[in-house]
Design a protein around this motif. Structure first.
Motif, PDB file in Angstrom:
ATOM      1  N   LYS A 183       2.944   5.933 -21.180  1.00 39.43           N
ATOM      2  CA  LYS A 183       1.795   6.822 -21.366  1.00 39.43           C
ATOM      3  C   LYS A 183       2.232   8.209 -21.827  1.00 39.43           C
ATOM      4  O   LYS A 183       1.568   8.844 -22.645  1.00 39.43           O
ATOM      5  N   LEU A 184       3.353   8.676 -21.294  1.00 39.38           N
ATOM      6  CA  LEU A 184       3.857   9.982 -21.719  1.00 39.38           C
ATOM      7  C   LEU A 184       4.272   9.972 -23.184  1.00 39.38           C
ATOM      8  O   LEU A 184       4.126  10.976 -23.882  1.00 39.38           O
ATOM      9  N   GLY A 185       4.787   8.833 -23.649  1.00 40.92           N
ATOM     10  CA  GLY A 185       5.204   8.737 -25.050  1.00 40.92           C
ATOM     11  C   GLY A 185       4.054   8.970 -26.002  1.00 40.92           C
ATOM     12  O   GLY A 185       4.237   9.512 -27.098  1.00 40.92           O
ATOM     13  N   HIS A 186       2.847   8.560 -25.620  1.00 38.49           N
ATOM     14  CA  HIS A 186       1.673   8.778 -26.462  1.00 38.49           C
ATOM     15  C   HIS A 186       1.415  10.269 -26.666  1.00 38.49           C
ATOM     16  O   HIS A 186       1.030  10.706 -27.754  1.00 38.49           O
ATOM     17  N   ALA A 187       1.621  11.042 -25.600  1.00 41.45           N
ATOM     18  CA  ALA A 187       1.388  12.488 -25.694  1.00 41.45           C
ATOM     19  C   ALA A 187       2.560  13.195 -26.357  1.00 41.45           C
ATOM     20  O   ALA A 187       2.383  14.151 -27.109  1.00 41.45           O
ATOM     21  N   TYR A 188       3.742  12.714 -26.076  1.00 45.03           N
ATOM     22  CA  TYR A 188       4.965  13.392 -26.518  1.00 45.03           C
ATOM     23  C   TYR A 188       5.074  13.453 -28.038  1.00 45.03           C
ATOM     24  O   TYR A 188       5.415  14.481 -28.625  1.00 45.03           O
ATOM     25  N   GLY A 189       4.752  12.329 -28.688  1.00 45.26           N
ATOM     26  CA  GLY A 189       4.962  12.253 -30.135  1.00 45.26           C
ATOM     27  C   GLY A 189       4.144  13.247 -30.928  1.00 45.26           C
ATOM     28  O   GLY A 189       4.621  13.801 -31.929  1.00 45.26           O
ATOM     29  N   ILE A 190       2.898  13.501 -30.526  1.00 47.50           N
ATOM     30  CA  ILE A 190       2.030  14.396 -31.291  1.00 47.50           C
ATOM     31  C   ILE A 190       2.601  15.803 -31.341  1.00 47.50           C
ATOM     32  O   ILE A 190       2.596  16.449 -32.395  1.00 47.50           O
TER      33      ILE A 190
ATOM     34  N   PHE B  35      -4.807   9.108 -29.113  1.00 51.16           N
ATOM     35  CA  PHE B  35      -5.338  10.386 -28.643  1.00 51.16           C
ATOM     36  C   PHE B  35      -5.953  10.253 -27.256  1.00 51.16           C
ATOM     37  O   PHE B  35      -5.671  11.056 -26.357  1.00 51.16           O
ATOM     38  N   THR B  36      -6.774   9.240 -27.051  1.00 49.54           N
ATOM     39  CA  THR B  36      -7.459   9.093 -25.769  1.00 49.54           C
ATOM     40  C   THR B  36      -6.538   8.574 -24.673  1.00 49.54           C
ATOM     41  O   THR B  36      -6.871   8.657 -23.494  1.00 49.54           O
ATOM     42  N   GLN B  37      -5.370   8.029 -25.040  1.00 48.55           N
ATOM     43  CA  GLN B  37      -4.433   7.485 -24.062  1.00 48.55           C
ATOM     44  C   GLN B  37      -3.401   8.505 -23.573  1.00 48.55           C
ATOM     45  O   GLN B  37      -2.459   8.150 -22.884  1.00 48.55           O
ATOM     46  N   GLY B  38      -3.595   9.771 -23.976  1.00 48.12           N
ATOM     47  CA  GLY B  38      -2.653  10.811 -23.560  1.00 48.12           C
ATOM     48  C   GLY B  38      -2.301  11.763 -24.684  1.00 48.12           C
ATOM     49  O   GLY B  38      -1.739  12.839 -24.445  1.00 48.12           O
ATOM     50  N   GLY B  39      -2.627  11.358 -25.917  1.00 50.36           N
ATOM     51  CA  GLY B  39      -2.313  12.211 -27.055  1.00 50.36           C
ATOM     52  C   GLY B  39      -3.082  13.508 -27.070  1.00 50.36           C
ATOM     53  O   GLY B  39      -2.702  14.456 -27.774  1.00 50.36           O
ATOM     54  N   TYR B  40      -4.153  13.563 -26.299  1.00 51.17           N
ATOM     55  CA  TYR B  40      -4.950  14.795 -26.249  1.00 51.17           C
ATOM     56  C   TYR B  40      -4.210  15.929 -25.556  1.00 51.17           C
ATOM     57  O   TYR B  40      -4.520  17.105 -25.760  1.00 51.17           O
TER      58      TYR B  40
END
Length: 784
Positions: free
Chosen positions: A443-450, A500-505
């Motif tokens: 889940k953190l990877g989804h946010a980290y990449g952006i 985005f909704t999975q942590g990318g926000y």
């Protein structure tokens, strides 16, 4: 013979006086401090000679411990992030591995190591370094405080090629005329900084969490708890500083790279050496054909293999271009490829273990040693990004883009190593909350990449602009660079947005909040500066003040701070009207940021004498690079008084030389006739003792003209005595409010946003560590 020597002395004296006349002409020109004359700093700091190979290799070793912790720990979670469900086709492993290979080759190796690193600002990198380059080349700063004298500073001039000048000039003129371009450039710098701060929050979380997940018997909650405990300890020791971070951490990271490369090669030859076929890029095409939209979405996980690439450029100031090129090319790049080779080979035999590929692929005897080194590497990766966040916030504050915070220098040898208490606690709380909320690396990877890909896209845009207007590269090279990297990074960014909704926000929210804070502060600072510029006081005010018997002089030096670099600030008469007394020496001080990384100490202070001279009022612009700090109060006072004494001595010297030139011009014709007569007498007859005496006296008087008397010494002694009586600080407590007819949005930014930040962040005297016993505040209202 004596005649010849006398004539040489006269010619030498005339030449020196001509030189002084040129200096006076330079002095008397219209300068940037409100039409008054003064010393122009022309001292050039010596440029360091090219480093030898021993130094370069030493820096390369240190850079391993500071820069590569982030990208070096990416093998912990890349494959698990790409195949978040399961591996449906074994050839997908080759397709993803091929993507990893060419992503590493294209972005960190080609883009950063061989192109972006050269877009440095006298050895410093990052978004503000690129912005400073553009501000020096073109007048694109929103705060119009450029001065002609600044271009005479060491390292200010740009090494510009001579070709393609017309195109660059057109682009430059377009930038200078366009208000949108100026706003967009500072927005890019602020947004890039915001993304790096977001990276500073997410890197410790994902690095520590992925490393601790190697403890197999523990459940997810226990792993999360241990990770939070490590993070708290990590942020608690930040106040100790990172002076020896390079030599202390480099061995651990080197061991880590040896571990992952050795394990990777072992797995490669043990399980499936044929995965080396992935060097054929056709496997990428087949992968996308087979998976379609799902393959495109998986790019978000593939991109995690190059997290930390931006650190090579952001941390450049601590090392050198060559040292980073050597360390990445010779150690990091082959180690990463070996690690991913081994994991790909392992997955061809055990595709069901993709969730924890790294730890499952470790040979049994090496498991716990690798785990210990992995945790150490994760902490080091976190340390590098935390330190980088401190540095860029300090840079942002120095150019007026961040509210005042306390910046503590933790090293006497490395100016870039700083610690910011407020930011440290903010990062700690944010990291704990993020780790508690997300719990898993997936889940953190989804946010980290952006956050990471956004920072890289901003760098691509700014480097393209540098290539266009400063390097003056051929247009087809610029087009190729921009098209290739914008296409690649946009593809990765679009894939990240699907999560985005999975942590990318999360990084988007971080960046929006930080952009609002930094943008509001910079916008109102610009309006404040413009207000002071429009309401500056005429120099005639000082003349009237000197003739006013009601104004008393009190002993000591008074330093009145203002952001204005041109003219006398409006707060000065407001101060005098409230307290009808001034110190025996008044210095109107302005702290000015210069768009270079560092300003040499001998060039830092720019003084002007406010008439009448005998009233002892000076204006002083203290020029700081975006990595300079004021330092200790006592050191600053000593430096200021020392440089003021040098200015007074130089000014008296120039004034006396000018008077000598004027007097000499009046009597030059008479002297020439006398010299001709004297020389003729020496040729016709033997010179008598009395004649020689007269000649000697004339020569002595001419040479004496070249050495100014000590008339300036009295003023210097007066200043030094005033310093002994005390240095006092006069700060303006300027309350800013929007004008009554301002728009609702403007009132919101000024009356609420800016004033909220000003009240909740540090005040000026706390940032400058001014002793309360020597501080006097003066209140005034600015209607912007």
């Amino acid at each position: 013979m004596e005649s010849t020597n006398s004539e040489e002395e006269v010619n030498e004296g005339q030449q020196q006086l001509k030189d002084k006349k040129v200096s006076w002409a330079k002095l008397g020109r219209v300068d940037s401090l409100n039409m008054e004359a003064g010393k122009v700093s022309s001292t050039q700091a010596t440029h360091a000679s090219k480093a030898n190979w021993k130094t370069i290799l030493s820096l390369a070793f240190q850079s391993v411990g500071v820069i590569y912790g982030d990208i070096g720990t990416s093998p912990l979670y890349v494959f698990s992030s790409v195949f978040s469900d399961k591996i449906e086709h074994k050839d997908d492993i080759l397709g993803v591995f091929s993507l990893i290979i060419y992503t590493i080759m294209l972005v960190p190796m080609t883009k950063y190591v061989f192109i972006v690193l050269w877009a440095n600002d006298n050895g410093d990198g990052g978004a503000f370094a690129l912005y400073s380059l553009l501000c020096r080349y073109a007048k694109v700063s929103l705060i119009p405080n450029q001065q002609p004298e600044d271009r005479e500073l060491s390292h200010y001039s740009l090494d510009i090629p001579s070709n393609h000048i017309k195109r660059a000039q057109r682009v430059r003129q377009t930038l200078e005329k366009s208000k949108f371009a100026k706003i967009f450039l500072v927005f890019l710098a602020i947004l890039g900084t915001s993304m790096v701060i977001g990276d500073g929050v997410l890197t410790p979380c994902i690095s520590v969490l992925s490393a601790v997940s190697g403890i197999k018997p523990l459940g997810q909650d226990a792993i999360m708890g241990i990770s939070i405990a490590i993070l708290i300890v990590l942020f608690s020791v930040q106040r100790l500083g990172t002076d020896k971070v390079g030599y202390a951490f480099a061995p651990a990271i080197c061991i880590w790279f040896l571990f992952i490369s050795g394990i990777g090669l072992y797995n490669l030859f043990k399980y499936d050496v044929t995965v080396l076929r992935a060097f054929n890029p056709m496997y990428i095409i087949h992968y996308f054909k087979r998976n379609g939209k799902k393959g495109w979405i998986s790019l978000g996980g593939v991109f995690l293999c190059i997290t930390g690439s931006e650190a090579m450029f952001a941390d450049l100031g601590h090392f050198s271009v060559r040292s980073i090129q050597i360390s990445f090319s010779c150690l990091v790049f082959p180690a990463l490829l070996s690690a991913y080779c081994g994991q790909a080979a392992y997955l061809t035999k055990f595709p069901e273990n993709v969730e924890n590929t790294f730890y499952d692929s470790i040979p049994g005897p090496l498991y716990w040693p690798t785990f210990v080194v992995a945790v150490a590497a994760a902490i080091i990766a976190s340390q590098a990004m935390i330190s980088g966040t401190f540095s860029i916030v300090a840079q942002a504050q120095s150019v007026g883009c961040f509210p005042r915070v306390k910046v503590i220098h933790t090293s006497t040898k490395h100016g870039g190593q700083v610690y910011i208490p407020e930011l440290n606690y903010f990062l700690m709380i944010a990291c704990v909350l993020v780790t508690f909320s997300f719990k898993t690396t997936e889940k953190l990877g989804h946010a980290y990449g952006i956050a990471v890909v956004s920072a890289e896209i901003i760098t691509t845009h700014m480097v393209t602009l540098v290539m266009l207007v400063i390097w003056k590269t051929r247009i087809w090279w610029i087009t190729l660079f921009y098209a290739v990297y914008l296409t690649v990074e946009s593809a990765y960014f679009s894939a990240q947005l699907t999560k985005f909704t999975q942590g990318g926000y999360l990084p988007i929210v971080f960046s929006i909040v930080l952009v609002i804070i930094m943008g509001t502060w910079h916008y109102v600072q610009k309006l404040r500066y413009q207000f002071e510029l429009n309401n500056k006081v005429s120099s005639e005010y000082i003349r009237d003040l000197s003739n006013n018997p009601d104004i008393k002089r009190v002993p000591g030096i008074g330093l009145l701070y203002s952001e204005l670099v041109q003219g006398i600030p409006p707060i000065f008469p407001h101060f005098v009207s409230n307290i009808p007394s001034v110190h025996s020496v008044i210095v109107l001080v302005s702290i000015k940021s210069i768009p270079i990384s560092k300003v040499a100490l001998q060039e830092r202070f720019l003084f002007r004498h406010v008439e009448p001279r005998e009233y002892k009022v000076f204006r002083c612009v203290v020029r700081l690079g975006y990595k300079d700090q004021l330092g200790d109060t006592m050191d600053f006072e000593n430096q200021l008084v020392e440089q003021l004494s040098k200015f007074v001595r130089h000014e008296h010297y120039i004034l006396e030389a000018h008077e000598q030139v004027v007097n000499r011009e009046k009597t030059s014709r008479v002297h020439i006739e006398e010299d001709m007569q004297q020389q003729q007498q020496e040729v016709d007859s033997t010179t008598s003792p009395s004649t020689r005496s007269i000649q000697s006296n004339r020569s002595s008087s001419r040479i004496q003209m070249l050495h100014p008397n000590a008339s300036g010494q009295d003023e210097i002694q007066f200043i030094e005595k005033a310093k002994e009586q005390g240095v006092f600080y006069l700060l303006a407590e300027a309350e800013v409010i929007a004008k009554q007819d301002s728009s609702f949005v403007k009132k919101g930014f000024i009356n609420y946003g800016y004033n909220f930040l000003r009240k909740n962040f540090r005040q000026g005297e706390k940032v400058m560590a001014i002793p309360q016993t020597r501080l006097l505040r003066v209140g005034m209202t600015y209607e912007l």
